[in-house]
Design a protein around this motif. Structure first.
Motif, PDB file in Angstrom:
ATOM      1  N   HIS A 122       0.842  -1.238   0.007  1.00  0.00           N
ATOM      2  CA  HIS A 122       0.095  -0.005   0.182  1.00  0.00           C
ATOM      3  C   HIS A 122       0.964   1.201  -0.049  1.00  0.00           C
ATOM      4  CE1 HIS A 122       0.913  -1.248   3.980  1.00  0.00           C
ATOM      5  NE2 HIS A 122       0.755   0.232   4.442  1.00  0.00           N
ATOM      6  N   ARG A 123       1.877   1.290   0.643  1.00  0.00           N
ATOM      7  CA  ARG A 123       2.843   2.506   0.905  1.00  0.00           C
ATOM      8  C   ARG A 123       3.961   2.231  -0.200  1.00  0.00           C
ATOM      9  NH1 ARG A 123       1.869   5.320   4.840  1.00  0.00           N
ATOM     10  NH2 ARG A 123       1.396   3.501   6.183  1.00  0.00           N
TER      11      ARG A 123
ATOM     12  N   GLY B 217      -2.190  -3.796  -2.525  1.00  0.00           N
ATOM     13  CA  GLY B 217      -2.615  -3.428  -1.080  1.00  0.00           C
ATOM     14  C   GLY B 217      -2.952  -4.356  -0.101  1.00  0.00           C
TER      15      GLY B 217
ATOM     16  N   GLN C 137      -2.360  -6.827   2.585  1.00  0.00           N
ATOM     17  CA  GLN C 137      -1.149  -6.718   3.711  1.00  0.00           C
ATOM     18  C   GLN C 137      -0.990  -8.535   3.503  1.00  0.00           C
ATOM     19  OE1 GLN C 137      -2.645  -4.722   7.265  1.00  0.00           O
ATOM     20  NE2 GLN C 137      -0.418  -5.345   7.680  1.00  0.00           N
TER      21      GLN C 137
ATOM     22  N   ASP D 180       5.972  -3.784   9.506  1.00  0.00           N
ATOM     23  CA  ASP D 180       6.038  -4.335  10.753  1.00  0.00           C
ATOM     24  C   ASP D 180       4.515  -4.914  11.275  1.00  0.00           C
ATOM     25  OD1 ASP D 180       6.176  -1.272  11.216  1.00  0.00           O
ATOM     26  OD2 ASP D 180       4.564  -2.060  12.783  1.00  0.00           O
ATOM     27  N   GLY D 181       3.499  -4.093  10.790  1.00  0.00           N
ATOM     28  CA  GLY D 181       2.123  -5.022  10.957  1.00  0.00           C
ATOM     29  C   GLY D 181       1.842  -6.182  10.122  1.00  0.00           C
ATOM     30  N   THR D 182       2.581  -6.351   8.985  1.00  0.00           N
ATOM     31  CA  THR D 182       2.513  -7.386   7.935  1.00  0.00           C
ATOM     32  C   THR D 182       3.318  -8.813   8.605  1.00  0.00           C
ATOM     33  OG1 THR D 182       2.385  -5.799   6.622  1.00  0.00           O
ATOM     34  CG2 THR D 182       2.961  -8.141   5.625  1.00  0.00           C
TER      35      THR D 182
ATOM     36  N   ASN E 274       8.153   0.574  10.870  1.00  0.00           N
ATOM     37  CA  ASN E 274       8.316   2.070  11.530  1.00  0.00           C
ATOM     38  C   ASN E 274       7.324   1.951  12.951  1.00  0.00           C
ATOM     39  OD1 ASN E 274       5.686   1.469  11.001  1.00  0.00           O
ATOM     40  ND2 ASN E 274       5.528   2.965   8.899  1.00  0.00           N
TER      41      ASN E 274
ATOM     42  N   ILE F 257       4.611   0.982  13.743  1.00  0.00           N
ATOM     43  CA  ILE F 257       3.005   1.013  14.024  1.00  0.00           C
ATOM     44  C   ILE F 257       2.617   0.819  12.725  1.00  0.00           C
ATOM     45  CG2 ILE F 257       3.228   3.813  13.102  1.00  0.00           C
ATOM     46  CD1 ILE F 257       0.986   4.482  15.344  1.00  0.00           C
TER      47      ILE F 257
HETATM   48  C1  LIG Z   1      -4.839  -8.070   4.774  1.00  0.00           C
HETATM   49  C2  LIG Z   1      -5.272  -6.761   5.183  1.00  0.00           C
HETATM   50  N1  LIG Z   1      -5.725  -6.357   6.305  1.00  0.00           N
HETATM   51  C3  LIG Z   1      -5.900  -4.928   6.583  1.00  0.00           C
HETATM   52  C4  LIG Z   1      -5.499  -4.177   5.763  1.00  0.00           C
HETATM   53  C5  LIG Z   1      -5.664  -2.584   5.838  1.00  0.00           C
HETATM   54  N2  LIG Z   1      -4.273  -2.078   6.221  1.00  0.00           N
HETATM   55  C6  LIG Z   1      -3.656  -1.424   4.971  1.00  0.00           C
HETATM   56  S1  LIG Z   1      -2.350  -0.771   5.656  1.00  0.00           S
HETATM   57  C7  LIG Z   1      -2.391  -1.481   7.404  1.00  0.00           C
HETATM   58  C8  LIG Z   1      -1.360  -1.151   8.263  1.00  0.00           C
HETATM   59  C9  LIG Z   1      -0.199  -1.745   7.721  1.00  0.00           C
HETATM   60  O1  LIG Z   1       0.981  -1.823   8.789  1.00  0.00           O
HETATM   61  P1  LIG Z   1       2.449  -2.139   8.228  1.00  0.00           P
HETATM   62  O2  LIG Z   1       2.507  -3.565   7.767  1.00  0.00           O
HETATM   63  O3  LIG Z   1       3.319  -1.842   9.711  1.00  0.00           O
HETATM   64  O4  LIG Z   1       2.787  -1.113   7.138  1.00  0.00           O
HETATM   65  P2  LIG Z   1       2.906   0.563   7.343  1.00  0.00           P
HETATM   66  O5  LIG Z   1       1.571   0.972   6.929  1.00  0.00           O
HETATM   67  O6  LIG Z   1       3.437   0.814   8.684  1.00  0.00           O
HETATM   68  O7  LIG Z   1       3.787   0.752   6.057  1.00  0.00           O
HETATM   69  C10 LIG Z   1      -3.584  -2.027   7.196  1.00  0.00           C
HETATM   70  C11 LIG Z   1      -4.097  -2.615   8.495  1.00  0.00           C
HETATM   71  C12 LIG Z   1      -4.903  -4.492   4.342  1.00  0.00           C
HETATM   72  N3  LIG Z   1      -4.508  -3.774   3.568  1.00  0.00           N
HETATM   73  N4  LIG Z   1      -4.595  -5.814   4.099  1.00  0.00           N
END
Ligand SMILES: Cc1ncc(C[n+]2csc(CCOP(=O)(O)OP(=O)(O)O)c2C)c(N)n1
Length: 315
Positions: A86-87, A132, A134, A161-163, A190, A192
């Motif tokens: 996504h980023r 997008g 994750q 990190d969330g991934t 990062n 968060i």
């Molecule tokens: C499977 C899935 N769950 C939820 C989302 C919604 N979502 C988009 S970005 C994000 C946070 C991602 O965090 P991280 O992986 O740490 O990357 P960062 O945004 O910090 O670069 C979430 C929950 C998604 N895109 N895909």
């Protein structure tokens, strides 16, 4: 309005791409130009979003530019593959030098890199792909790296990190290790995920997350693009020559919000992120930084104007 073919030729010309990436400059200048370009482009995207000019949402990598530039310049752009999420704008610009095609895409114009249908999160250009969902890109990256192994190519997949909370990532690490897949997992930590600090959801350390799979780790905490590039080059060399997966961990800072106005962090926390801005860290080592900044502003201005002249994608 100028003809679409003429606009497309201008946005996609190979010569422009090399100049945009600063490939004829010294390494420090080149990296500075790419980072400034990413910063200016993403700041402009936020401005355009606020005027309603974008098609869909957008997530910026402001503060994390050194990761994209340090890692992607360690690759062979004509051979290797990049998977992003996504980023993805910073990764995309550092790989492609396609600024007008990016603006056109995010503005839903036919001149966009995916003809205005993919939007901010779904870019596809040569060997660059973003998606997008994750964690969804991890198995795709392992599969494409396996397919490209015979060519001596390296595949890089960026995650946050969330991934590391997604099960698909661990299945991907497992198969990459079992099958000796030349894939480099780059974790940009990062701290968060959207609005959730990692301490609330993630147990254990992230820098050696892949070691139980027998995957070698490389780790860095900071924002000096030269350091990141040196470490990424080591990691890419290892992956290419050993035909083994590797894990590159970068402790980084997101200066901007998750997406647009959604920043729930304290002012002190954001100030701490700003203190690790990679641009001033390199700027002091670049002689003609002001010229580079003017050039980047001109590239962004002309990219936006080109995108605005292209027809809106329909249907
Ligand atoms: C499977 C899935 N769950 C939820 C989302 C919604 N979502 C988009 S970005 C994000 C946070 C991602 O965090 P991280 O992986 O740490 O990357 P960062 O945004 O910090 O670069 C979430 C929950 C998604 N895109 N895909």
């Amino acid at each position: 309005m100028r003809g679409l073919a003429e606009l497309a030729a201008k946005a996609g010309s190979r010569d422009d791409e090399n100049a945009v990436l600063g490939l004829d400059l010294s390494q420090a200048e080149q990296f500075y130009q790419q980072m400034v370009l990413i910063r200016y482009a993403e700041e402009r995207l936020l401005d355009l979003f606020s005027t309603g000019a974008l098609n869909g949402t957008t997530h910026t990598s402001i503060g994390q530019e050194a990761n994209a530039v340090g890692v992607i310049n360690a690759l062979d752009r004509s051979l290797d593959t990049v998977w992003s999420h996504h980023r993805c704008h910073g990764h995309f610009i550092a790989y492609s030098g396609q600024v007008a095609s990016l603006f056109a895409e995010v503005m839903g114009r036919t001149l966009g890199v995916c003809r205005g249908r993919g939007g901010s999160q779904h870019l596809c250009y040569r060997n660059f792909y973003s998606n997008g969902i994750q964690g969804g890109i991890a198995p795709l990256a392992v599969g494409s790296a396996l397919g490209d192994r015979a060519k001596g190519a390296v595949t890089v997949v960026f995650i946050g990190d969330g991934t590391t909370g997604e099960g698909a990532l661990y299945e991907s690490l497992n198969m990459a290790a079992v099958w000796n897949v030349p894939v480099l997992f780059v974790l940009e930590d990062n701290g968060i995920a959207q609005t959730t600090p990692k301490e609330l959801t993630l147990a254990g350390a992230l820098d050696r997350r892949a070691e139980p799979f027998g995957i070698r780790s490389f780790a860095y905490d900071g924002a000096d693009v030269m350091d990141i590039h040196a470490l990424a080059s080591d990691a890419v060399r290892y992956v290419r020559h050993e035909s083994r997966p590797a894990w590159l961990y970068i402790r980084t800072e997101r200066i901007g919000p998750h997406s647009k106005g959604d920043d729930t962090r304290s002012p002190e926390r954001i100030a701490a992120a700003r203190a690790r801005d990679p641009l001033p860290i390199l700027r002091s080592r670049v002689a003609n930084a002001a010229d580079i900044e003017s050039r980047c502003m001109a590239i962004v201005d002309s990219a936006v104007s080109l995108a605005q002249q292209a027809p809106i994608a329909r249907g």
